[in-house]
Design an enzyme around this catalytic site. Structure first.
Site, PDB file in Angstrom:
ATOM      1  N   SER A 254     -22.207  -6.025   3.158  1.00  0.00           N
ATOM      2  CA  SER A 254     -23.015  -4.951   2.996  1.00  0.00           C
ATOM      3  C   SER A 254     -22.223  -3.725   3.940  1.00  0.00           C
ATOM      4  O   SER A 254     -21.767  -4.228   5.085  1.00  0.00           O
ATOM      5  CB  SER A 254     -24.416  -5.172   3.751  1.00  0.00           C
ATOM      6  OG  SER A 254     -24.959  -4.078   4.299  1.00  0.00           O
ATOM      7  N   LYS A 255     -22.372  -2.755   3.519  1.00  0.00           N
ATOM      8  CA  LYS A 255     -21.803  -1.544   4.340  1.00  0.00           C
ATOM      9  C   LYS A 255     -22.377  -1.252   5.404  1.00  0.00           C
ATOM     10  O   LYS A 255     -21.795  -0.892   6.737  1.00  0.00           O
ATOM     11  CB  LYS A 255     -21.856  -0.255   3.384  1.00  0.00           C
ATOM     12  CG  LYS A 255     -20.698   0.009   2.266  1.00  0.00           C
ATOM     13  CD  LYS A 255     -20.493   1.407   1.920  1.00  0.00           C
ATOM     14  CE  LYS A 255     -19.738   1.556   0.790  1.00  0.00           C
ATOM     15  NZ  LYS A 255     -19.923   2.410  -0.232  1.00  0.00           N
ATOM     16  N   ARG A 256     -23.664  -1.662   5.670  1.00  0.00           N
ATOM     17  CA  ARG A 256     -24.480  -1.527   6.601  1.00  0.00           C
ATOM     18  C   ARG A 256     -23.955  -2.412   8.110  1.00  0.00           C
ATOM     19  O   ARG A 256     -23.963  -2.040   9.136  1.00  0.00           O
ATOM     20  CB  ARG A 256     -26.141  -1.921   6.700  1.00  0.00           C
ATOM     21  CG  ARG A 256     -26.699  -0.453   6.161  1.00  0.00           C
ATOM     22  CD  ARG A 256     -28.191  -1.024   5.994  1.00  0.00           C
ATOM     23  NE  ARG A 256     -28.512  -1.830   4.797  1.00  0.00           N
ATOM     24  CZ  ARG A 256     -29.094  -3.016   5.192  1.00  0.00           C
ATOM     25  NH1 ARG A 256     -29.708  -3.300   6.582  1.00  0.00           N
ATOM     26  NH2 ARG A 256     -29.173  -3.871   4.294  1.00  0.00           N
ATOM     27  N   MET A 257     -23.305  -3.481   7.364  1.00  0.00           N
ATOM     28  CA  MET A 257     -22.583  -4.402   8.776  1.00  0.00           C
ATOM     29  C   MET A 257     -21.381  -3.903   8.986  1.00  0.00           C
ATOM     30  O   MET A 257     -20.778  -4.577   9.954  1.00  0.00           O
ATOM     31  CB  MET A 257     -22.768  -5.776   8.401  1.00  0.00           C
ATOM     32  CG  MET A 257     -24.296  -6.354   7.779  1.00  0.00           C
ATOM     33  SD  MET A 257     -25.441  -6.085   8.885  1.00  0.00           S
ATOM     34  CE  MET A 257     -24.967  -7.833   9.870  1.00  0.00           C
TER      35      MET A 257
END
Ligand code: GLU
Length: 491
Positions: A254-257
């Site tokens: 995930s881009k969030r990570m």
């Protein structure tokens, strides 16, 4: 068997780090067996096509230190290696399939297909399927429609009640029932093939005999096997690889990570060899304690049999960080400096000051152990290149008072001013400074931390005597004097 593997990316966005892992395995397997690795661009989905994506994926794969024996830029015996330039080939095979009864023309309108889907959904079907409506058309009807220019697709004629099975090298025996397979469109109304037709035609034409790809493609494999059988072609060996997931979860990356595009890891300052080493272990391991692998060693040790039979493997971003630190520390300082320069030029921001090679190599020697990514160099070393204006509150935070801090700095100023140039080396500075502080009755911590802040503006730096030695007498003294002034103006 002469091994030929391939990677067949679709230029629909930035090249994914997981694709790079899959590519690496295909590359290594071909090289290990003295075979060829092929790069083919699968650009038949015009709706998802992204301008410039092909060029960028070619560049990033090269930047990771990998290459191909045949491909879109260097050609080869099966050129072109870009599917949009091979349309005739797919059309020919689609028509061949129609002739053999394994495929058929379908003239259904979008409206009919939509309402069919709607109807099946309402009936609670687990997945919707085409109802073979156009299979019932007579030859004359088909010809009439074609002549009148009616838009059409060509569909695979999937037989009912059959089992399609194959041996996956990683997953073992895999079975599908044809009742679960839709009459897949093979050729679209715009004349482009779908992935399923193009991938089979090209893998056959390009003599690919091992296909390693992510397990998300597993449901496509029975469709491909039906096509190989219908066309009378040999079926390649399949190995479906586990997908990557964020560590500690079950979700895909995930881009969030953090980054997921291969290029972003380079721009963050990871070294390609560290990235490759990290990727090698995402689904494979040698069964030993060995963790550091060059590409050559990996090619030597890699085997499909040691690929993990699991759906998901953990993408441990901390581990990647660790790998990068290992490679940064393990790289010769001159080589590392040239890598940093290259990185700054390509991805970094110009810091606005000159970074002379000899001097910077010495600076790098001092911070190499503290760096974890190439991008760390500039923020870690600014004070070696430009004057500093220490924060007063930090400058005074180690001694009891600003007066005492200024006294300490004056003691250093006095002592250092009397040191000869020959004595201006780290070991002599270390000895002289310790004797001085002991004699003057200051605690080492208050004295050296105050000195550190005066010289660098920072509280965490490489050893202070190395910094003094590298900055040189003049610059060191002028910084000490600057801080003394700063403190005196205050009191
Ligand atoms: N074009 C497909 C992709 O985008 C290739 C899948 C396969 O390896 O068969 O990944």
């Amino acid at each position: 068997m002469h091994v030929r593997t391939r990677m067949a990316p679709s230029p629909t966005g930035e090249y994914h780090i997981g694709s790079m892992r899959t590519l690496l395995y295909n590359y290594a397997f071909a090289k290990k067996n003295g075979g060829e690795f092929i790069l083919r661009i699968e650009d038949t989905d015009r709706e998802r096509f992204v301008e410039g994506a092909t060029e960028r994926l070619i560049q990033v794969i090269k930047d990771y230190g990998l290459n191909w024996d045949e491909g879109p830029d260097n050609g080869g015996p099966h050129a072109p290696y870009v599917q949009s330039e091979r349309l005739e080939l797919y059309k020919k095979q689609a028509e061949e399939l129609v002739r053999k009864g394994n495929a058929y023309y379908c003239f259904c309108s979008k409206e009919r297909l939509d309402s069919l889907r709607e109807e099946q959904r309402n009936k609670g079907y687990p997945s919707t399927k085409y109802d073979k409506h156009c299979l019932a058309l007579t030859g004359d009807e088909v010809q009439k429609n074609l002549k009148s220019g009616k838009p059409y697709v060509i569909r695979l004629n999937v037989p009912a009640d059959q089992e399609v099975s194959f041996e996956d090298i990683v997953l073992g025996n895999i079975k599908f029932s044809t009742n679960d397979i839709d009459d897949q469109v093979l050729l679209k109304s715009d004349g482009y093939p779908t992935y399923h037709l193009a991938v089979v035609v090209d893998d056959h034409e390009m003599e690919i005999n091992y296909i390693m790809r992510g397990v998300e493609w597993l449901p496509s494999t029975p469709k491909h096997i039906l096509l190989y059988n219908a066309l009378g072609w040999d079926i390649p060996a399949y190995a479906h690889l586990p997908l990557l997931k964020e560590k500690g979860g079950t979700k895909k990356l995930s881009k969030r990570m953090g980054s997921i595009a291969a290029v972003d890891f380079l721009s963050e300052g990871y070294l390609p060899e560290a990235l490759l080493n990290f990727l090698m272990f995402l689904g494979w391991n040698p069964g030993t304690e060995k963790e550091l692998y060059t590409l050559e060693e990996f090619i030597n040790d890699f085997s499909i049999e040691r690929i993990q039979k699991t759906d998901l493997v953990s993408f441990d971003r901390e581990k990647l960080f660790w790998y990068n630190g290992q490679y940064i520390r393990g790289t010769d300082v001159k080589v590392l400096w040239s890598r940093i320069k290259e990185w700054i030029q390509k991805y970094g921001e110009n810091p606005g000051y000159e970074m002379e090679d000899d001097y910077s190599t010495k600076v790098l020697t001092l911070v190499q152990d503290r760096m974890r990514v190439l991008a760390d160099f500039i923020p870690l070393t600014g004070y070696f290149y430009h004057e500093v204006t220490p924060d007063e509150s930090i400058l005074t935070s180690f001694a009891e008072s600003s007066t005492r801090a200024s006294e300490i700095l004056k003691v250093f100023e006095n002592e250092y001013g009397n040191l000869t140039d020959e004595k201006w080396v780290s070991s002599d500075l270390d000895k002289a400074s310790h004797e001085l502080i002991a004699g003057a009755g200051y605690k080492p911590k208050e004295a050296f931390m105050t000195l550190r802040v005066a010289l660098t503006g920072e509280t965490a730096t490489p050893p202070i005597f190395d910094i003094l030695a590298l900055l040189g007498k003049q610059k060191s003294l002028s910084r000490i004097r600057y801080s003394i002034k700063l403190l005196e103006a205050r009191s």
